[in-house]
Write a protein that holds these residues in place. Structure first.
Motif, PDB file in Angstrom:
ATOM      1  N   ASP A   1     -13.248  -3.897  -6.740  1.00  0.00           N
ATOM      2  CA  ASP A   1     -12.845  -4.532  -5.479  1.00  0.00           C
ATOM      3  C   ASP A   1     -11.815  -5.634  -5.676  1.00  0.00           C
ATOM      4  O   ASP A   1     -11.311  -6.186  -4.706  1.00  0.00           O
TER       5      ASP A   1
ATOM      6  N   ASP B   1     -18.508 -13.270   6.250  1.00  0.00           N
ATOM      7  CA  ASP B   1     -17.337 -12.919   5.460  1.00  0.00           C
ATOM      8  C   ASP B   1     -17.492 -13.551   4.082  1.00  0.00           C
ATOM      9  O   ASP B   1     -18.562 -14.077   3.742  1.00  0.00           O
ATOM     10  N   HIS B   2     -16.431 -13.522   3.276  1.00  0.00           N
ATOM     11  CA  HIS B   2     -16.544 -13.978   1.892  1.00  0.00           C
ATOM     12  C   HIS B   2     -16.966 -15.448   1.813  1.00  0.00           C
ATOM     13  O   HIS B   2     -17.888 -15.798   1.068  1.00  0.00           O
TER      14      HIS B   2
ATOM     15  N   LYS C   1      -4.360  -5.259  -4.667  1.00  0.00           N
ATOM     16  CA  LYS C   1      -4.405  -6.190  -3.546  1.00  0.00           C
ATOM     17  C   LYS C   1      -3.345  -7.265  -3.756  1.00  0.00           C
ATOM     18  O   LYS C   1      -3.307  -7.918  -4.801  1.00  0.00           O
TER      19      LYS C   1
ATOM     20  N   ARG D   1      -1.646  -6.517   3.019  1.00  0.00           N
ATOM     21  CA  ARG D   1      -2.683  -7.004   2.118  1.00  0.00           C
ATOM     22  C   ARG D   1      -2.758  -6.114   0.882  1.00  0.00           C
ATOM     23  O   ARG D   1      -3.293  -6.499  -0.149  1.00  0.00           O
TER      24      ARG D   1
ATOM     25  N   SER E   1     -11.633 -13.926  -1.583  1.00  0.00           N
ATOM     26  CA  SER E   1     -11.380 -14.035  -0.159  1.00  0.00           C
ATOM     27  C   SER E   1      -9.979 -13.583   0.188  1.00  0.00           C
ATOM     28  O   SER E   1      -9.005 -14.026  -0.403  1.00  0.00           O
ATOM     29  N   ARG E   2      -9.880 -12.690   1.177  1.00  0.00           N
ATOM     30  CA  ARG E   2      -8.567 -12.173   1.563  1.00  0.00           C
ATOM     31  C   ARG E   2      -7.705 -13.258   2.189  1.00  0.00           C
ATOM     32  O   ARG E   2      -6.492 -13.226   2.121  1.00  0.00           O
TER      33      ARG E   2
ATOM     34  N   ASP F   1     -15.260  -9.629   1.508  1.00  0.00           N
ATOM     35  CA  ASP F   1     -14.235  -8.885   0.775  1.00  0.00           C
ATOM     36  C   ASP F   1     -14.781  -8.271  -0.512  1.00  0.00           C
ATOM     37  O   ASP F   1     -14.261  -7.255  -0.999  1.00  0.00           O
ATOM     38  N   ASP F   2     -15.802  -8.898  -1.077  1.00  0.00           N
ATOM     39  CA  ASP F   2     -16.365  -8.417  -2.334  1.00  0.00           C
ATOM     40  C   ASP F   2     -17.718  -7.739  -2.139  1.00  0.00           C
ATOM     41  O   ASP F   2     -18.487  -7.601  -3.101  1.00  0.00           O
TER      42      ASP F   2
END
Length: 602
Positions: free
Chosen positions: A174, A302-303, A183, A552, A2-3, A270-271
């Motif tokens: 990723d 989202d994640h 990242k 990021r 998760s970002r 994110d993945d």
């Protein structure tokens, strides 16, 4: 990963509150149904965790009732999964959560991605030998635990019957990097196993690092105050070399993964790139009978929402029809593949995905995309942007004359507020690229191209791609390319639909670096955009944005050296030019389904 660190990324949701890793939790109450486990491994190490006994199969005094086991291998704390244990135990399956090697109470050192395949193999084998196990094991979990499922399945342990990887991390694809750009979150994630003297990771470490003129290699020290060996190891392998290949299944291993698979990911996960890479490589290598048993679900998530099916995140809210009970779906799928239930009606064909706009779940025999495309061409003509900010056009034809759109890339702005990560409440509605960049003839740090309003509805389902003809005198540079929806209602927030990061030195191959050829125009094709499915309504517009990545991502000083070791003193500012013309056009490709007659009117 998760970002924003909302789940499975350093800070994890456990027991109703946020905790960091496993250390310092102050103890958690163990329910009577939880039984501690110690699982021996081939090298003498022990994985420890908990078992939630299937109803009617506790394995206590008297004759135990054997049942299949749902196994989770996690770096985030086995005791965090009591709710999961209750769900699967109530469905007649044992649930076992084990801390991976070096995490929680398990033996050894935590080396991300290194031991999980062999350790998972040994854990499955040991579980099948227990009197309370029917000899059948299925795997469960998301993010890093999605990776552990694929790593374990690649070793083909006897007794493994199915895997259900969710939002799966793919090493090198990723996380901890994408398109060979590190990242920044990876240092914070690796720090989840803290030493007693460590404080919590600094969220703003990247900004401080840039301000102090230190190299990106020092991000671990800036974040937690010490060197993190895994982070340093990752930086020492900036290309997809043999190191990364050794952490993921090989083609021959994919070919031999014959158990049923249920892949789950989200349009904003994110993945997603990792999940789709596993899916595509497995489908490409496996025999037809196995491919038919690999199902996939892609929701508007989202994640974190790939576990909860949350409807609101990052500034977006989706229809109530998008909400499903993901654990109930997984339980029903496990029971089906184990011969204990019917196929879940929700899983119609091989791929089930949510269409935004139509607001319903669709089913297809393969991942949508590739049947038809709408091409939109970034041009130099001015187009009105949001709130009157000047922008360039995004037309339905390249134009009759050659055009050039300049984009200024200055590493000196990497520490500016405009290059900060989007806030968690605006992750997918952040409009700074439209206010800081622009067009209209000026050389700016973001090239914003906006289409005319669409004349009618257009359905988009699939992964966009971008073909860009570029030139620059810089030996290297990075781009963050985003596709946005600008609603007809100017009061509604814009929406990021899909995004891809790209590094120039890896334009030809992710396996080796090649300096950008100064003075030449080069056509590059960017395909690593995320899957999206939505309806562009009449009056809506689409935007294509090219800019330098925000914090990021690892900053690029654009000098062409070792990116992890360069500092601000090495920085080289320069202009990247986007070329447009009839003989060699640049264009965005949107995968459309059905009629595309509602395209922009110019």
């Amino acid at each position: 990963m998760s970002r924003a660190g909302r789940l499975c990324g350093g800070v994890v949701e456990c027991g109703g509150g946020s905790v960091f890793g496993r250390e310092g939790r102050g103890g958690m109450l163990r329910r009577a149904s939880e039984v501690g486990l110690e699982v021996p491994l081939r090298d003498g190490a022990v994985l420890r965790g908990l078992r939630w006994a299937a109803e009617g199969g506790s394995g206590g005094p008297g004759q135990p009732v054997a049942a299949p086991v749902v196994l989770l291998l996690t770096p985030y704390g086995a005791e965090c999964y009591g709710a999961d244990g209750g769900t699967f135990a109530g469905g007649g399956l044992h649930f076992v959560a084990l801390d991976v090697r070096g995490r929680g109470a398990s033996d050894g050192d935590f080396r991300p991605f290194v031991h999980d395949g062999d350790d998972g193999h040994d854990a499955v084998r040991w579980l099948t030998e227990q009197e309370w196990c029917s000899g059948e094991v299925v795997l469960y979990g998301g993010s890093y635990s999605g990776f552990t499922q694929w790593a374990t399945a690649a070793t083909r342990p006897p007794g493994l019957r199915a895997i259900a990887p969710v939002a799966s991390v793919y090493p090198g694809i990723d996380f901890p990097m994408a398109h060979n750009i590190s990242k920044a979150f990876s240092a914070r994630w690796r720090a989840l196993r803290r030493a007693p003297h460590d404080g919590p990771p600094r969220e703003d470490a990247g900004s401080g690092l840039i301000s102090a003129g230190r190299p990106y290699r020092d991000l671990d020290v800036a974040a937690v105050g010490r060197r993190l060996p895994a982070f340093q190891e990752w930086l020492d392998h900036p290309a997809l070399d043999a190191y990364w290949a050794g952490l993921a299944p090989t083609r021959s291993q994919y070919e031999r993964i014959t158990v049923p698979v249920l892949t789950i990911t989200g349009q904003y996960d994110d993945d997603q790139l990792g999940a789709l890479t596993y899916y595509e490589r497995h489908v490409r290598a496996a025999p037809p009978g196995t491919v038919a048993r690999h199902l996939m679900v892609i929701g508007p998530w989202d994640h974190a929402a790939t576990r909860s099916a949350a409807r609101s995140f990052g500034g977006l809210t989706f229809a109530e029809s998008s909400a499903i009970d993901l654990q109930a779906l997984q339980l029903a799928w496990y029971r089906w593949v184990l011969g204990r239930g019917e196929r879940p009606a929700f899983l119609g064909d091989r791929v089930t995905y949510f269409h935004v706009g139509e607001d319903r779940w669709r089913s297809a025999p393969k991942l949508p995309g590739g049947e038809d495309f709408l091409r939109l061409y970034p041009v130099a003509e001015a187009e009105a942007g949001p709130r009157g900010v000047p922008a360039y056009g995004l037309g339905t034809a390249p134009g009759a004359a050659e055009q050039v759109v300049p984009l200024l890339l200055d590493p000196g702005t990497a520490g500016s507020p405009e290059r900060a990560e989007p806030s968690a409440d605006r992750t997918f509605t952040d409009d700074r690229p439209f206010t800081a960049g622009g067009g209209g003839g000026a050389v700016r740090d973001a090239a914003v191209h906006i289409s005319a309003p669409f004349s009618g509805p257009v359905d988009v389902s699939g992964r966009p791609s971008a073909t860009l003809v570029l030139s620059s005198e810089l030996p290297d540079f990075d781009l963050l390319v985003g596709v946005y929806l600008l609603p007809r209602d100017t009061g509604a927030p814009l929406r990021l639909l899909s995004e891809a990061a790209w590094r120039a030195r890896y334009r030809a191959s992710l396996h080796r670096a090649d300096p950008w050829p100064a003075g030449r125009t080069v056509e590059v094709v960017m395909r690593d955009f995320s899957f999206t499915s939505l309806r562009i309504d009449e009056g809506d517009r689409v935007a294509l944005v090219l800019r330098a990545p925000h914090r990021r991502w690892q900053p690029n000083q654009q000098a062409g050296g070792v990116t992890a070791d360069e500092t601000a003193k090495d920085a080289v500012a320069g202009v990247v030019r986007l070329h447009q013309g009839p003989s060699r056009p640049s264009f965005l490709s949107l995968p459309v389904s059905g009629s595309a007659e509602g395209r922009p009117d110019r």
